[in-house]
Design an enzyme around this catalytic site. Structure first.
Site, PDB file in Angstrom:
ATOM      1  N   CYS A 250       0.888  -1.170   0.000  1.00 24.84           N
ATOM      2  CA  CYS A 250       0.000   0.000   0.000  1.00 24.84           C
ATOM      3  C   CYS A 250       0.918   1.209   0.000  1.00 24.84           C
ATOM      4  O   CYS A 250       1.196   1.785   1.040  1.00 24.84           O
ATOM      5  CB  CYS A 250      -0.876  -0.001   1.247  1.00 24.84           C
ATOM      6  SG  CYS A 250      -2.059  -1.341   1.290  1.00 24.84           S
ATOM      7  N   GLY A 255       6.073   7.506   0.725  1.00 19.60           N
ATOM      8  CA  GLY A 255       7.054   7.856   1.765  1.00 19.60           C
ATOM      9  C   GLY A 255       7.914   6.660   2.163  1.00 19.60           C
ATOM     10  O   GLY A 255       9.144   6.756   2.225  1.00 19.60           O
ATOM     11  N   LYS A 256       7.259   5.535   2.383  1.00 17.38           N
ATOM     12  CA  LYS A 256       8.015   4.376   2.872  1.00 17.38           C
ATOM     13  C   LYS A 256       8.722   3.647   1.726  1.00 17.38           C
ATOM     14  O   LYS A 256       9.803   3.111   1.918  1.00 17.38           O
ATOM     15  CB  LYS A 256       7.106   3.445   3.678  1.00 17.38           C
ATOM     16  CG  LYS A 256       6.546   4.159   4.900  1.00 17.38           C
ATOM     17  CD  LYS A 256       5.791   3.274   5.817  1.00 17.38           C
ATOM     18  CE  LYS A 256       5.093   4.091   6.898  1.00 17.38           C
ATOM     19  NZ  LYS A 256       4.030   5.006   6.372  1.00 17.38           N
ATOM     20  N   ASP A 300      -4.998  -4.336  -6.330  1.00 14.14           N
ATOM     21  CA  ASP A 300      -5.707  -4.536  -5.075  1.00 14.14           C
ATOM     22  C   ASP A 300      -4.945  -5.575  -4.250  1.00 14.14           C
ATOM     23  O   ASP A 300      -4.946  -6.765  -4.585  1.00 14.14           O
ATOM     24  CB  ASP A 300      -7.137  -5.018  -5.387  1.00 14.14           C
ATOM     25  CG  ASP A 300      -7.936  -5.290  -4.128  1.00 14.14           C
ATOM     26  OD1 ASP A 300      -7.355  -5.216  -3.018  1.00 14.14           O
ATOM     27  OD2 ASP A 300      -9.141  -5.579  -4.256  1.00 14.14           O
ATOM     28  N   CYS A 371      -1.473   3.699  11.075  1.00 11.77           N
ATOM     29  CA  CYS A 371      -1.384   4.946  11.849  1.00 11.77           C
ATOM     30  C   CYS A 371      -2.654   5.046  12.703  1.00 11.77           C
ATOM     31  O   CYS A 371      -3.299   6.082  12.753  1.00 11.77           O
ATOM     32  CB  CYS A 371      -1.165   6.155  10.960  1.00 11.77           C
ATOM     33  SG  CYS A 371      -2.363   6.330   9.635  1.00 11.77           S
TER      34      CYS A 371
HETATM   35  C1  LIG Z   1      -1.560   4.468   4.963  1.00 13.74           C
HETATM   36  S1  LIG Z   1      -1.661   4.771   3.271  1.00 13.74           S
HETATM   37  C2  LIG Z   1      -0.057   4.274   2.731  1.00 13.74           C
HETATM   38  C3  LIG Z   1       1.025   5.297   2.994  1.00 13.74           C
HETATM   39  C4  LIG Z   1       2.335   4.934   2.322  1.00 13.74           C
HETATM   40  N1  LIG Z   1       2.785   3.617   2.706  1.00 13.74           N
HETATM   41  C5  LIG Z   1       3.428   5.927   2.644  1.00 13.74           C
HETATM   42  O1  LIG Z   1       4.228   5.703   3.544  1.00 13.74           O
HETATM   43  O2  LIG Z   1       3.505   6.961   1.958  1.00 13.74           O
HETATM   44  C6  LIG Z   1      -2.653   3.434   2.747  1.00 13.74           C
HETATM   45  C7  LIG Z   1      -2.735   3.284   1.236  1.00 13.74           C
HETATM   46  O3  LIG Z   1      -3.424   2.057   0.983  1.00 13.74           O
HETATM   47  C8  LIG Z   1      -4.062   2.176  -0.248  1.00 13.74           C
HETATM   48  N2  LIG Z   1      -5.029   1.065  -0.340  1.00 13.74           N
HETATM   49  C9  LIG Z   1      -6.256   0.977   0.197  1.00 13.74           C
HETATM   50  N3  LIG Z   1      -6.832  -0.195  -0.102  1.00 13.74           N
HETATM   51  C10 LIG Z   1      -5.931  -0.885  -0.851  1.00 13.74           C
HETATM   52  C11 LIG Z   1      -5.925  -2.155  -1.492  1.00 13.74           C
HETATM   53  N4  LIG Z   1      -6.977  -2.962  -1.404  1.00 13.74           N
HETATM   54  N5  LIG Z   1      -4.831  -2.518  -2.198  1.00 13.74           N
HETATM   55  C12 LIG Z   1      -3.767  -1.689  -2.290  1.00 13.74           C
HETATM   56  N6  LIG Z   1      -3.725  -0.471  -1.729  1.00 13.74           N
HETATM   57  C13 LIG Z   1      -4.779  -0.071  -1.018  1.00 13.74           C
HETATM   58  C14 LIG Z   1      -4.638   3.575  -0.216  1.00 13.74           C
HETATM   59  O4  LIG Z   1      -4.917   4.048  -1.516  1.00 13.74           O
HETATM   60  C15 LIG Z   1      -3.508   4.351   0.486  1.00 13.74           C
HETATM   61  O5  LIG Z   1      -2.693   4.966  -0.470  1.00 13.74           O
END
Ligand SMILES: C[S@@+](CC[C@H](N)C(=O)[O-])C[C@H]1O[C@@H](n2cnc3c(N)ncnc32)[C@H](O)[C@@H]1O
Length: 431
Positions: A250, A255-256, A300, A371
């Site tokens: 995700c 950032g990560k 996904d 978070c």
């Molecule tokens: C907490 S944020 C991630 C932040 C990122 N890791 C960073 O450090 O910048 C969660 C992310 O999960 C994505 N997300 C939500 N459901 C998802 C899925 N089923 N498969 C993949 N990504 C998904 C969202 O679009 C969002 O960008």
């Protein structure tokens, strides 16, 4: 041309009335303002939202009748005015007059007298206005969230509420491939930007106050990224080594992903997935600015449809969650999130863990992060996963930060400290 109070009231009306997100709405209204008024506008939007539930409860009796939905901008103008009176150093006469004037500029002259009367009452009554509020309203949290946090963290709940209502610190991650942290600290100081080491991230710096990224030395060239200290801790937990294949499941806004590539430049490959194509573009922008490379794909991660069958040595699941650990950075969450979302999020997190586990090589490691400060999305999600997978082991995180919980480590948000974050480390038995 708009003014910051009107723009803030309109931004808040879209968030409160139409369920819009702050990040989207903030930019739309900001473009109507001259450059020199934008920081006040942002402060009014963020600050009023952080104090929303407290102001809402205190101001309710001040309105003689409920306003129509189309006049939500007027109601929000009152909230913006009250926020300035109680939480900023804006002179009272300026705060009141500009909001009264705002009603006229919105072509709602009828509301000028009402706004004036309510804000004068706020000025007259001062803190008495907040007497007798429920504990949830006094802490400016919705009732369900106040209850959930109080139950989960009875000792620390007040500290969490206070941190959630505070200004977040502005932290940087120094790109280890460009310079070391102290050399960059010197470069900041040479520009007159005060900063100090983050307490726990070896690459982290905390600025004395926020600055535009354009004034950070070498930002465009990739010397630093903006990232909270809690988020920076993930790379150490991944135990990266040359030649590994790493999945960031995700990834957006990246950032990560970028922190992983900076921490171990000799990885075989990093694959960055996100279900949201637009957000994934931000991963690509960040990679480009930092001169890094990853294979990005819209996918996904709660399924394995995207997977070509090649295992990963390391997987980071920075899961979608309630974001209750970062309320101070995303204060609109306290309006949009509902109690029933938590069970839905926990179900999605479980589905993602199950799908990604199949993609992890025997002997590999998965780091689960959120978070959130709610155990249902953290230790309980991991505990339920462990009960379903006999080849999964929980590795205890030994660290000077956070609190040890049954399955992972919880950082609670701290005023002047890190965001609220949860980490758990899981390893897969060798075949
Ligand atoms: C907490 S944020 C991630 C932040 C990122 N890791 C960073 O450090 O910048 C969660 C992310 O999960 C994505 N997300 C939500 N459901 C998802 C899925 N089923 N498969 C993949 N990504 C998904 C969202 O679009 C969002 O960008």
């Amino acid at each position: 041309m708009s003014c910051p109070r009107i723009a803030a009231a309109q931004c808040l009306a879209a968030i409160v009335g139409d369920g819009q997100s702050l990040s989207r709405q903030l930019t739309i209204n900001e473009t109507k303002l001259p450059e020199n008024q934008r920081s006040l506008y942002r402060e009014l939007c963020y600050g009023t939202l952080r104090q929303y539930w407290r102001l809402d409860a205190a101001l309710k009796p001040c309105f003689s009748r409920p306003l129509k939905k189309r006049d939500l901008d007027i109601k929000m103008l009152v909230y913006v005015g009250a926020y300035q009176l109680f939480h900023t150093r804006v002179p009272h006469h300026a705060a009141i007059n500009s909001c009264v004037e705002g009603a006229r500029k919105l072509n709602k002259k009828w509301a000028a007298g009402m706004i004036n009367a309510i804000l004068r009452r706020c000025q007259r009554e001062g803190d008495e206005l907040f007497e007798g509020l429920s504990p949830a309203a006094a802490s400016s949290h919705p009732q369900w969230l106040h209850q959930a946090i109080s139950r989960a963290w009875p000792e620390a709940a007040d500290q969490i509420f206070t941190a959630n209502n505070s200004h977040p610190p502005f932290c940087l991650r120094v790109n280890a491939q460009h310079s070391d942290r102290d050399a960059y600290l010197d470069a900041l100081r040479a520009e007159g930007i005060g900063a100090s080491h983050c307490a726990f991230s070896a690459r982290g710096l905390r600025l004395d106050q926020a600055v535009p990224v354009s004034s950070l030395p070498g930002f465009a060239e990739g010397s630093v990224s903006v990232q909270d200290e809690a988020a920076q801790l993930c790379t150490d937990l991944l135990d990266l080594a040359p030649g590994q294949r790493v999945l960031d499941a995700c990834a957006a806004p990246g950032g990560k992903t970028c922190a992983i590539l900076e921490a171990e430049p000799a990885l075989d490959e990093v694959v960055a997935l996100d279900v949201d194509g637009q957000r994934l573009e931000r991963v690509e922008d960040n990679l480009e600015r930092l001169g890094l490379r990853a294979s990005c794909a819209v996918a996904d991660a709660s399924t394995t449809d995207w997977w070509d069958g090649r295992h990963f040595d390391r997987i980071l699941l920075d899961a979608p969650c309630s974001a209750t650990g970062v309320l101070r950075r995303n204060p609109d969450i306290r309006l949009h999130r509902r109690a029933e979302d938590i069970a839905e999020l926990a179900a999605l997190q479980g589905k993602m863990l199950d799908a990604l586990w199949q993609c992890l090589a025997p002997g590999g490691r998965l780091v689960y992060a959120t978070c959130s400060v709610l155990p249902a999305e953290n230790t309980s999600s991991v505990g339920a996963f462990l009960a379903r997978h006999s080849d999964a082991r929980h590795i205890e995180i030994k660290a000077p930060w956070g609190l040890n919980v049954e399955f992972g480590r919880q950082i609670l948000p701290q005023t002047d400290g890190a965001d609220g974050f949860f980490y758990a480390v899981l390893s897969k038995d060798a075949a």
